[in-house]
Scaffold this motif. Structure first.
Motif, short mmCIF file in Angstrom:
data_model
loop_
_atom_site.label_atom_id
_atom_site.label_comp_id
_atom_site.label_asym_id
_atom_site.label_seq_id
_atom_site.Cartn_x
_atom_site.Cartn_y
_atom_site.Cartn_z
N VAL A 1 4.57 10.04 -10.43
CA VAL A 1 5.12 11.39 -10.60
C VAL A 1 5.79 11.83 -9.30
O VAL A 1 6.91 12.37 -9.30
CB VAL A 1 4.02 12.40 -11.00
CG1 VAL A 1 4.50 13.84 -10.89
CG2 VAL A 1 3.53 12.11 -12.42
N LEU A 2 5.12 11.61 -8.18
CA LEU A 2 5.66 12.02 -6.88
C LEU A 2 6.91 11.21 -6.52
O LEU A 2 7.89 11.76 -6.00
CB LEU A 2 4.60 11.89 -5.80
CG LEU A 2 3.33 12.73 -5.98
CD1 LEU A 2 2.33 12.45 -4.85
CD2 LEU A 2 3.64 14.21 -6.08
N ARG B 1 4.80 10.00 1.73
CA ARG B 1 4.70 8.58 1.36
C ARG B 1 5.53 8.29 0.11
O ARG B 1 6.19 7.25 0.02
CB ARG B 1 3.22 8.21 1.14
CG ARG B 1 2.98 6.73 1.00
CD ARG B 1 1.53 6.37 1.24
NE ARG B 1 0.58 7.12 0.47
CZ ARG B 1 0.18 6.81 -0.77
NH1 ARG B 1 0.69 5.76 -1.39
NH2 ARG B 1 -0.72 7.55 -1.38
N ALA B 2 5.55 9.23 -0.84
CA ALA B 2 6.36 9.06 -2.04
C ALA B 2 7.85 9.02 -1.68
O ALA B 2 8.62 8.27 -2.29
CB ALA B 2 6.08 10.19 -3.03
N ALA C 1 10.22 5.94 -2.53
CA ALA C 1 11.48 6.08 -3.24
C ALA C 1 12.60 5.38 -2.47
O ALA C 1 13.43 4.67 -3.06
CB ALA C 1 11.81 7.56 -3.45
N GLU C 2 12.64 5.57 -1.15
CA GLU C 2 13.66 4.90 -0.33
C GLU C 2 13.53 3.39 -0.44
O GLU C 2 14.54 2.68 -0.53
CB GLU C 2 13.56 5.35 1.13
CG GLU C 2 14.04 6.76 1.38
CD GLU C 2 15.51 6.96 1.02
OE1 GLU C 2 16.33 6.02 1.20
OE2 GLU C 2 15.85 8.06 0.54
N ARG C 3 12.30 2.88 -0.42
CA ARG C 3 12.08 1.43 -0.54
C ARG C 3 12.56 0.92 -1.89
O ARG C 3 13.21 -0.12 -1.99
CB ARG C 3 10.60 1.12 -0.34
CG ARG C 3 10.24 -0.34 -0.53
CD ARG C 3 10.59 -1.17 0.70
NE ARG C 3 10.11 -2.52 0.50
CZ ARG C 3 10.91 -3.59 0.47
NH1 ARG C 3 12.19 -3.47 0.70
NH2 ARG C 3 10.41 -4.79 0.26
N PRO D 1 0.81 -1.23 0.00
CA PRO D 1 0.00 0.00 0.00
C PRO D 1 0.85 1.28 0.00
O PRO D 1 0.33 2.35 -0.30
CB PRO D 1 -0.84 -0.11 1.27
CG PRO D 1 -0.17 -1.12 2.12
CD PRO D 1 0.60 -2.03 1.20
N LEU D 2 2.13 1.17 0.30
CA LEU D 2 3.03 2.33 0.24
C LEU D 2 3.01 2.95 -1.16
O LEU D 2 3.12 4.17 -1.31
CB LEU D 2 4.46 1.90 0.61
CG LEU D 2 5.53 2.99 0.60
CD1 LEU D 2 5.24 4.03 1.68
CD2 LEU D 2 6.91 2.35 0.81
#
Length: 190
Positions: A155-156, A127-128, A132-134, A80-81
């Motif tokens: 996009v985010l 959350r974006a 991105a880190e994940r 869900p991330l």
């Protein structure tokens, strides 16, 4: 290392009838449950997925279905991330407009801070950043990762990747279904 952001396949959802702002709730629910047209998967995307070390997706049904059409074994659990930043809407019983116009108006208002019935843009940006880190962690572990995601959230996430030194396309907003955008650490993107 590379991260590939893909927009899910085209939902088989009719947008023919006009609706009120309040009726957009039902329209959005039907859109979120719509099946995906899998026969449209580009061969290039299937090749990118098969070459990826890991394939992840949003927990929203259209992304789970879209990823299944890629027919790859390196899949991780839907997360869900990576879910879409959903549209806000008003509870007004009038006026009636085409859903496509309501989508444009409500998304524009969301970018300006309107978030009735949904996550505000600031929370979506946070959350974006976590997404991105994940993806970066997965790229470091597997060499490459493909995310089957959504238009706005991609996009985010792309903006967050560029802030972290990843090179790739600057503008994803008007890209179509099944579109893949490749981001690489410190090299020009496509």
């Amino acid at each position: 290392m590379q991260i590939i952001l893909v927009r899910h396949g085209r939902p088989e959802h009719s947008a023919a009838s006009w609706c009120t702002p309040a009726q957009m709730k039902g329209w959005l629910e039907r859109y979120n449950k719509a099946d995906v047209a899998g026969h449209e998967v580009p061969d290039r995307l299937v090749s990118l997925a098969r070459a990826s070390g890991a394939v992840v997706c949003s927990s929203v049904a259209r992304c789970v279905q879209s990823r299944a059409f890629l027919d790859v074994d390196c899949c991780l659990q839907p997360d869900p991330l990576f879910a879409e930043a959903h549209l806000p809407y008003l509870d007004w019983p009038f006026p009636r407009l085409p859903p496509s116009l309501w989508r444009l108006l409500f998304r524009s208002a969301w970018f300006c801070g309107f978030a009735r019935h949904t996550e505000p843009i600031g929370e979506s940006n946070k959350r974006a950043g976590a997404a991105a880190e994940r993806l970066i962690q997965l790229a470091e572990a597997h060499g490459s990762v493909l995310l089957m995601g959504h238009g706005i959230m991609n996009v985010l996430i792309a903006r967050q990747l560029r802030k972290r030194g990843w090179a790739g396309p600057l503008h994803l907003l008007m890209r179509g279904y099944w579109h893949a955008s490749v981001y690489r650490k410190g090299s020009p993107g496509r």
